[in-house]
Design a protein around this motif. Structure first.
Motif, PDB file in Angstrom:
ATOM      1  N   GLN A 143      52.195  40.906  33.681  1.00 23.59           N
ATOM      2  CA  GLN A 143      52.163  41.250  35.110  1.00 23.59           C
ATOM      3  C   GLN A 143      51.333  40.200  35.847  1.00 23.59           C
ATOM      4  O   GLN A 143      50.164  39.966  35.481  1.00 23.59           O
ATOM      5  N   GLU A 198      48.541  39.721  33.271  1.00 25.49           N
ATOM      6  CA  GLU A 198      47.982  40.666  32.291  1.00 25.49           C
ATOM      7  C   GLU A 198      49.057  41.004  31.276  1.00 25.49           C
ATOM      8  O   GLU A 198      50.187  41.327  31.648  1.00 25.49           O
ATOM      9  N   ARG A 228      54.669  46.829  25.234  1.00 23.67           N
ATOM     10  CA  ARG A 228      55.816  47.708  25.447  1.00 23.67           C
ATOM     11  C   ARG A 228      56.403  48.063  24.085  1.00 23.67           C
ATOM     12  O   ARG A 228      56.456  47.224  23.177  1.00 23.67           O
ATOM     13  N   LYS A 268      43.291  51.226  40.286  1.00 27.49           N
ATOM     14  CA  LYS A 268      44.439  51.332  41.188  1.00 27.49           C
ATOM     15  C   LYS A 268      44.444  52.579  42.050  1.00 27.49           C
ATOM     16  O   LYS A 268      45.036  52.587  43.122  1.00 27.49           O
ATOM     17  N   GLU A 281      50.670  48.052  45.946  1.00 29.66           N
ATOM     18  CA  GLU A 281      52.087  48.419  45.998  1.00 29.66           C
ATOM     19  C   GLU A 281      52.737  48.057  47.327  1.00 29.66           C
ATOM     20  O   GLU A 281      53.958  48.093  47.448  1.00 29.66           O
ATOM     21  N   TYR A 335      52.718  46.316  41.833  1.00 30.05           N
ATOM     22  CA  TYR A 335      54.169  46.235  41.897  1.00 30.05           C
ATOM     23  C   TYR A 335      54.640  45.355  43.057  1.00 30.05           C
ATOM     24  O   TYR A 335      55.687  44.736  43.005  1.00 30.05           O
TER      25      TYR A 335
HETATM   26  P1  C2E Z   1      45.813  48.987  32.714  1.00 28.55           P
HETATM   27  O1  C2E Z   1      45.090  48.041  31.860  1.00 28.55           O
HETATM   28  O2  C2E Z   1      45.094  49.468  33.915  1.00 28.55           O
HETATM   29  O3  C2E Z   1      47.181  48.328  33.082  1.00 28.55           O
HETATM   30  C1  C2E Z   1      47.732  48.416  34.318  1.00 28.55           C
HETATM   31  C2  C2E Z   1      48.702  49.485  34.390  1.00 28.55           C
HETATM   32  O4  C2E Z   1      49.064  49.700  35.743  1.00 28.55           O
HETATM   33  C3  C2E Z   1      50.021  49.173  33.644  1.00 28.55           C
HETATM   34  O5  C2E Z   1      50.571  50.354  33.106  1.00 28.55           O
HETATM   35  C4  C2E Z   1      50.919  48.687  34.794  1.00 28.55           C
HETATM   36  O6  C2E Z   1      52.291  48.825  34.527  1.00 28.55           O
HETATM   37  C5  C2E Z   1      50.452  49.590  35.915  1.00 28.55           C
HETATM   38  N1  C2E Z   1      50.674  48.952  37.257  1.00 28.55           N
HETATM   39  C6  C2E Z   1      50.669  47.651  37.620  1.00 28.55           C
HETATM   40  N2  C2E Z   1      50.864  47.539  38.916  1.00 28.55           N
HETATM   41  C7  C2E Z   1      51.006  48.752  39.432  1.00 28.55           C
HETATM   42  C8  C2E Z   1      51.234  49.262  40.740  1.00 28.55           C
HETATM   43  O7  C2E Z   1      51.362  48.539  41.742  1.00 28.55           O
HETATM   44  N3  C2E Z   1      51.318  50.607  40.878  1.00 28.55           N
HETATM   45  C9  C2E Z   1      51.201  51.420  39.806  1.00 28.55           C
HETATM   46  N4  C2E Z   1      51.306  52.725  39.998  1.00 28.55           N
HETATM   47  N5  C2E Z   1      50.968  50.998  38.544  1.00 28.55           N
HETATM   48  C10 C2E Z   1      50.879  49.645  38.382  1.00 28.55           C
HETATM   49  P2  C2E Z   1      51.042  50.424  31.634  1.00 28.55           P
HETATM   50  O8  C2E Z   1      51.714  49.171  31.270  1.00 28.55           O
HETATM   51  O9  C2E Z   1      51.773  51.696  31.498  1.00 28.55           O
HETATM   52  O10 C2E Z   1      49.726  50.438  30.827  1.00 28.55           O
HETATM   53  C11 C2E Z   1      48.936  51.556  30.879  1.00 28.55           C
HETATM   54  C12 C2E Z   1      47.622  51.296  30.239  1.00 28.55           C
HETATM   55  O11 C2E Z   1      47.837  51.073  28.842  1.00 28.55           O
HETATM   56  C13 C2E Z   1      46.934  50.041  30.684  1.00 28.55           C
HETATM   57  O12 C2E Z   1      46.261  50.231  31.846  1.00 28.55           O
HETATM   58  C14 C2E Z   1      46.054  49.752  29.550  1.00 28.55           C
HETATM   59  O13 C2E Z   1      44.862  50.497  29.680  1.00 28.55           O
HETATM   60  C15 C2E Z   1      46.815  50.227  28.389  1.00 28.55           C
HETATM   61  N6  C2E Z   1      47.449  49.090  27.707  1.00 28.55           N
HETATM   62  C16 C2E Z   1      48.637  48.519  27.946  1.00 28.55           C
HETATM   63  N7  C2E Z   1      48.833  47.511  27.078  1.00 28.55           N
HETATM   64  C17 C2E Z   1      47.743  47.430  26.280  1.00 28.55           C
HETATM   65  C18 C2E Z   1      47.350  46.597  25.221  1.00 28.55           C
HETATM   66  O14 C2E Z   1      48.041  45.630  24.823  1.00 28.55           O
HETATM   67  N8  C2E Z   1      46.152  46.830  24.615  1.00 28.55           N
HETATM   68  C19 C2E Z   1      45.357  47.862  25.055  1.00 28.55           C
HETATM   69  N9  C2E Z   1      44.210  48.054  24.464  1.00 28.55           N
HETATM   70  N10 C2E Z   1      45.683  48.652  26.071  1.00 28.55           N
HETATM   71  C20 C2E Z   1      46.863  48.460  26.680  1.00 28.55           C
END
Ligand code: C2E
Ligand code: CA
Ligand code: CA
Length: 773
Positions: free
Chosen positions: A536, A550, A554, A691, A727, A746
């Motif tokens: 992202q 970032e 997935r 966020k 957003e 987003y």
């Molecule tokens: P995070 O680190 O806060 O990652 C950002 C999350 O916010 C991501 O969700 C992303 O898709 C979402 N996001 C980005 N922009 C926007 C926006 O404009 N609006 C909204 N509503 N959401 C947005 P995702 O991909 O579902 O990841 C969720 C959480 O999972 C992440 O939060 C992170 O804490 C964890 N995560 C994801 N990948 C990894 C990883 O490789 N390792 C670890 N340790 N944690 C991960």
């Protein structure tokens, strides 16, 4: 033997009394019978003497008659002339007058005149010898084989011519006459034996059962002595045997006087009867009395016994204290004991059903309430998590944090009488209420959230508290514990989705057994291409270009489809699989960066590092090695609220990362409660504003203020600021005016595969649209 105290007492009293009466009766009886025996013996002796006197009297009477006849001239003439007719008539005359049975004469030659049947010679000779030695002899003799009392008188004319003998038959009539003369109703009989033979009653009387005993008795009696007891056919008698003088021959006779003991006792019978009656009456009185007494004594004891049994069954009991004696005091002590047991029970129940720190009902109590809940609509269980509770507790201390929980519970419950509030975990309150449907449940939960809009006062200070709520409906057939668990999971789900309220999502949660297989499936996916990373973009607001990205993992599972990271990341952390996952993501990130570099895009790639790995020295060594070897430009995002077991080690490792050229970003800032001191301690390069704040920037005044002051604060600490969740164009514009450094969301770019990012970076339209915002 007797199980009832009352019966025991009655039997004891009545038994003792009966024994006493029996002893008394025995003493009276022996005394009475001995007394009676003594009296009768005395009477017998006296009667015996009377008989002697009577006998003598009769003898001398007959003697007189005999002497008179013997001296009569005419009679002497008749004897001398052997005028039998005259002799007989004179004898008959006198016999009739004196009421005698026999009268005869024996002349000097031994001839007998006056007897119908002649006397046998031996006896006649014996009689003659007796008369010859004592002319006035008297005694018992046998005539016609029957004993007679005979008395003789000499006939002198002038020389001895013979003897007149008068005899009275010792028969039943004679005995009856004797009996009649006695003062007491005794029985008389004559016993006789010939030549030391056995003693036999002369008139064939059959009263003596045992002949040998009778013999011994009479023999003993021949020496003068007391009256003695003897067994007869008519029972025991007291008897006295008096030897009678014998007139010639070698026979012996005794007069046996006897008196039945029963008769002797007869006068005492009323006394004995009275003793028996009094005894019986006494025993029945004692039985009745002791029964009544025992009843009175045992009634309170029985009541106590019953109360103790009720107490054992857990009932509320108390016994009336009616007396001031030992039993009364015992009843009092019992009541005190029962009250204390109840009080202790109440304390135990209270402890079992309440949280020790806040005194709020606990999880068990909540489950009980859910099980018993009834009324309109369905039962809803809300798990209300106090946001940032651990940070608050770290700042204000455990005692005040618990007080805060109590106050929150009080405020939630104020004016809502139907609400049941319990503490189900350190920072979670469980609330039960009723709602018609899901929407109503959500509305009510939102209303509960709103009542914390005003800060909570703790002493002189006030604290801002907010709640995240997870809801679960209690389905009939489910255990209350399951519903509480589901509410808790819903709370986790709400937090993960960064929502204020969420209903339990069974699909997202899956079932626990499946969850376990989830992590092993994830591990398998890491090796077989089931996982990938999306990047992202991070948009630099000053340079107006994408300067970083970032890496977000997935996972597409063949069966489950896309699995959200919020679901499996937490699971991987909890099951200890976060290390291989992060290693894999880091490797992918380094590779992606190389790809981008090759295409001419120099982007810093951010990798999320779980709190669980922050104090892991092995991970640090390996990660630094991988990054160093590739010469990669990597940033580690550490979640602000991450639970770090070993903060000292974590801080040291962060310094090592900095030294290795790895920048540190504090992720999700604002969702926790980081103090300034904490931020200063971490040698970070960047702060990412959570966020939730950014997304509500346009609507909420409060959040805008917060974001602005956060940006200023971060800048003052020398940190760059990234705003997440951008957003809209409006949000981007606001952030720009606030002096924010980077935007990620987003609007500026969704997470996308590396290939997509490459074309995204090449699209000029996109960049210009952003520049205009
Ligand atoms: P995070 O680190 O806060 O990652 C950002 C999350 O916010 C991501 O969700 C992303 O898709 C979402 N996001 C980005 N922009 C926007 C926006 O404009 N609006 C909204 N509503 N959401 C947005 P995702 O991909 O579902 O990841 C969720 C959480 O999972 C992440 O939060 C992170 O804490 C964890 N995560 C994801 N990948 C990894 C990883 O490789 N390792 C670890 N340790 N944690 C991960
Ligand atoms: Ca992140
Ligand atoms: Ca984030």
């Amino acid at each position: 033997m007797f199980t009832r105290l009352q019966t025991k007492l009655v039997v004891l009293f009545a038994g003792l009394f009966g024994l006493a009466i029996l002893l008394c009766g025995a003493v009276v009886y022996t005394e009475v019978s001995e007394n009676a025996g003594r009296t009768v013996r005395r009477e017998l002796l006296a009667s015996g003497e009377v008989f002697d006197r009577l006998w003598e009297l009769r003898s001398s009477q007959i003697q007189d008659g005999a002497s008179l006849l013997a001296r009569d001239f005419g009679f002497r003439e008749a004897v001398a002339t052997r005028d039998d007719a005259t002799i007989r008539s004179a004898l008959d005359n006198l016999r009739a007058r004196l009421d005698l049975h026999r009268a005869f004469i024996m002349d000097i030659d031994g001839a007998i005149t006056g007897l119908d049947t002649p006397m046998d010679e031996a006896r006649a000779a014996a009689l003659w010898m007796a008369l010859d030695s004592d002319p006035n002899a008297a005694g018992v003799t046998l005539i016609d084989n029957e004993p007679y009392q005979a008395i003789a008188a000499p006939i002198l004319s002038p020389t001895l011519a013979g003897w007149v003998v008068f005899a009275v038959r010792l028969d039943a009539a004679e005995m009856a006459m004797l009996e009649k003369l006695s003062a007491i109703p005794l029985q008389a009989s004559v016993l006789r034996r010939e030549a030391q033979g056995a003693w036999t009653p002369v008139n064939g009387e059959d009263a003596f059962a045992d002949a040998r005993r009778l013999n011994r008795f009479v023999d003993a009696m021949l020496k003068p002595g007391e009256a003695r007891e003897l067994d007869t056919r008519d029972g025991r008698v007291i008897a006295l045997a008096k030897p009678l003088h014998e007139l010639g021959g070698d026979g012996q006779s005794v007069l046996l006087l006897r008196y039945p003991l029963a008769l002797a006792l007869a006068p005492y019978r009323p006394i004995l009867l009275a003793v028996v009656l009094v005894g019986l009456l006494g025993v029945s009185l004692v039985v009745a009395g002791s029964w009544a007494l025992a009843r009175q004594l045992t009634r309170p004891i029985i009541a106590l016994d019953a109360a103790a049994q009720q107490l054992a069954r857990g009932a509320e009991v108390s016994v009336p204290v009616e007396t001031r004696d030992e039993i009364g005091r015992l009843a009092g002590s019992f009541n005190t004991m029962a009250a204390e047991i109840r009080a202790r029970e109440r304390t135990i129940t209270h402890l079992a059903l309440h949280d020790a720190e806040t005194d709020l009902p606990n999880r068990v109590a909540l489950a009980q309430f859910i099980a018993a809940a009834s009324g309109d609509g369905a039962t809803v269980v809300a798990a209300m998590g106090v946001d940032r509770f651990h940070q608050v507790r770290g700042a204000i201390g455990y005692a005040l944090a618990n007080a805060l929980l109590r106050k929150i519970a009080l405020r939630l419950g104020a004016d809502r009488p139907g609400l049941y509030i319990a503490r189900v975990a350190t920072s979670i309150l469980g609330v039960v209420y009723r709602a018609a449907d899901g929407e109503e449940a959500m509305r009510f939960a939102a209303a509960l959230q709103e009542c914390l809009n005003a800060p909570i006062r703790l002493g002189d200070d006030s604290i801002d508290a907010s709640l995240t709520i997870g809801l679960a409906f209690h389905e009939p057939g489910d255990s209350p514990e399951t519903t509480v668990d589901r509410a808790g999971i819903a709370l986790d789900q709400a937090r993960a989705a960064r929502r204020k309220i969420a209903r339990f999502d069974a699909d997202a949660y899956g079932d626990p057994a499946r969850n376990l297989s989830l992590t092993s499936d994830l591990m398998a996916a890491l090796g077989n291409g089931g996982t990938s990373i999306f990047l992202q973009p991070k948009y630099d607001l000053r340079r107006r270009s994408v300067t970083g990205a970032e890496a977000l993992v997935r996972w597409r599972d063949p069966r489950r489809g896309m699995v959200p990271p919020d679901l499996f990341i937490g699971m991987a952390e909890q099951t200890g699989h976060i290390r291989p996952l992060t290693d894999w993501v880091l490797g992918e990130a380094v590779a992606a960066q190389a790809t981008l570099r090759a295409a001419g895009h120099d982007l810093t790639i951010a990798v999320n590092v779980s709190g669980r790995l922050m104090d892991d020295e092995d991970f640090a060594r390996d990660a630094i090695g991988v990054i160093g070897r590739a010469g990669a430009d990597i940033c580690f995002e550490i979640t602000e609220t991450a639970v770090i077991d070993n903060p000292d080690v974590a801080l040291r490792l962060i310094d090592r990362y900095a030294a290795a050229g790895i920048s540190i970003s504090i992720d999700d800032y604002g969702s926790g409660l980081s103090s300034l001191a904490y931020l200063k301690q971490i040698h970070a390069n960047e702060l990412k504003i959570d966020k939730t704040f950014v997304m509500s920037l346009a609507q909420g005044h409060r959040d805008a203020l917060l974001v602005k002051s956060t940006i200023d604060l971060a800048h003052s600490l020398g940190l760059k600021v990234t705003a997440e969740g951008v957003e809209t164009a409006e949000a981007l514009a606001v952030l720009q005016t606030m002096g924010c450094d980077l935007a990620q969301g987003y609007f500026t770019g969704r997470p996308m595969p590396v290939a997509d990012l490459l074309s995204f970076l090449r699209t000029p339209d996109r960049s210009s649209a952003l520049s205009q915002a």
